[in-house]
Design an enzyme around this catalytic site. Structure first.
Site, PDB file in Angstrom:
ATOM      1  CD  GLU A 119      51.877  35.460  34.579  1.00 55.73           C
ATOM      2  OE1 GLU A 119      52.902  35.238  35.227  1.00 55.73           O
ATOM      3  OE2 GLU A 119      50.981  36.262  34.953  1.00 55.73           O
ATOM      4  CG  ASP A 176      45.175  42.786  33.841  1.00 58.23           C
ATOM      5  OD1 ASP A 176      44.262  43.624  33.960  1.00 58.23           O
ATOM      6  OD2 ASP A 176      45.365  41.860  34.649  1.00 58.23           O
ATOM      7  NE  ARG A 182      29.477  58.797  49.844  1.00 61.12           N
ATOM      8  CZ  ARG A 182      28.173  58.982  49.675  1.00 61.12           C
ATOM      9  NH1 ARG A 182      27.567  58.471  48.612  1.00 61.12           N
ATOM     10  NH2 ARG A 182      27.471  59.678  50.547  1.00 61.12           N
ATOM     11  CG  HIS A 229      33.990  40.317  37.002  1.00 61.01           C
ATOM     12  ND1 HIS A 229      34.313  40.458  38.328  1.00 61.01           N
ATOM     13  CD2 HIS A 229      34.640  39.210  36.565  1.00 61.01           C
ATOM     14  CE1 HIS A 229      35.110  39.461  38.693  1.00 61.01           C
ATOM     15  NE2 HIS A 229      35.323  38.692  37.644  1.00 61.01           N
TER      16      HIS A 229
END
Length: 342
Positions: A103, A128, A266, A272
């Site tokens: 974007e 995404d 947890r 990444h």
């Protein structure tokens, strides 16, 4: 003709496949020459280039990341940014620019093309999957596969220790990775940015799963927010496009679940890891096709356009249209997976 190529924003699997497709077709069929700009928009700003030819792109198809480097540089933040880009393109004899990004990167390309006469063609890239003009972006399929494998592995350790395990995945404004990987990985709760969540309801689902002698897995996108809270930031810094660094909602949620249910919880933050490594077969296929069609758009002089996937066809759409709004998870899609919660 000399064509410039740059990759901007976050790296993702498939970027090298695009570069390879552009160069192979451009050289073999059209006789074009290519200049690669290093590190996103920093390259044309500073005139930092590398030669691209067929030997350069040989063997890069399965490699993750980008041989050109990337950055979140925003040239429009500089008063002299547009002038420097135009001067460096002219000095390098670059007649057109193929911009591979999401974007923000493509938003710069749209403005340069529409308002400043810089001939740009866009290629959509984001793990995404949130660009509205294309059905899919490359990198998304790989990220979902990595997240799904992680969730599969978390199931076994959760069962061994009778814990709640919260898996935080990427997704600033759109929960596509969380939705797809959570459903594919058999998560018991999926939380996305598009739907604010009720922490009491989440704890109720967790408790329900323990009553069934099952250790629950909660998948949460980094941009998800509780009904009575705000997005959780890693720190207060902003990048050149005004985006804050996200991360921490998974840790916050695990602490809340443990405090409210008494069950040990947890957190695993994939971060990444989702961006790295070799691209999936689908992402290699899609990225290669995007590259082939992008150089065709340059040949046709169809600038200010982005290549996009519609069904199985590659089409061209205005870059400004592609970046006008984000593609987010529709409520009805999220409701579909709700049957597996709790």
């Amino acid at each position: 003709m000399r064509v410039g190529v740059l990759t901007g924003g976050g790296d993702c699997p498939g970027l090298n496949a695009v570069i390879r497709g552009i160069v192979r077709k451009g050289v073999q069929e059209y006789g074009y020459e290519f200049t690669g700009f290093r590190d996103g928009w920093r390259g044309p700003l500073e005139g930092d280039t590398v030669r691209l030819d067929i030997p350069t792109v040989r063997g890069i198809l399965p490699r993750g990341g980008t041989i050109l480097g990337s950055s979140r540089t925003n040239p429009l933040k500089r008063a002299d940014g547009v002038r420097l880009i135009k001067e460096n393109l002219a000095e390098g004899g670059v007649d057109a620019l193929i911009v591979i990004g999401g974007e923000d990167t493509l938003g710069v390309a749209a403005q340069l093309s529409d308002e400043h006469g810089v001939p740009c063609v866009g290629v959509p890239k984001t793990i995404d999957n949130d660009l509205s003009a294309t059905d899919y972006t490359f990198g998304f399929d790989t990220a979902v596969g990595i997240a799904t494998e992680a969730i599969d592995r978390l199931h076994t350790t959760a069962e061994s220790h009778h814990r709640v395990l919260v898996c935080e995945v990427m997704g600033r404004h759109a929960g596509w990775i969380a939705l797809h990987s959570g459903l594919a990985g058999g998560a018991n709760v999926i939380l996305i940015p598009e739907q604010r969540f009720d922490i009491d309801q989440v704890c109720a689902w967790v408790t329900s799963r323990f009553k069934a002698s099952y250790s629950p897995i909660v998948v949460i996108a980094e941009g998800a927010m509780p009904k009575d809270g705000e997005v959780i930031l890693k720190d207060g810094t902003l990048d050149s496009f005004g985006h804050a660094r996200l991360s921490g909602v998974g840790e916050w949620l695990a602490k809340e679940i443990e405090k409210r249910t008494g069950k040990e919880a947890r957190t695993t933050v994939l971060g990444h890891v989702q961006r790295g490594g070799t691209p999936s077969a689908f992402d290699r296929w899609l990225a290669t096709r995007f590259g082939l069609h992008a150089i065709e758009a340059v040949r046709d002089g169809d600038f200010g356009r982005m290549v996009a996937l519609r069904g199985t066809d590659i089409v061209r759409v205005p870059i400004v249209e592609a970046t006008a709004r984000l593609k987010t998870v529709q409520p009805e899609l999220y409701e579909e997976v709700g049957v597996f919660f709790g």
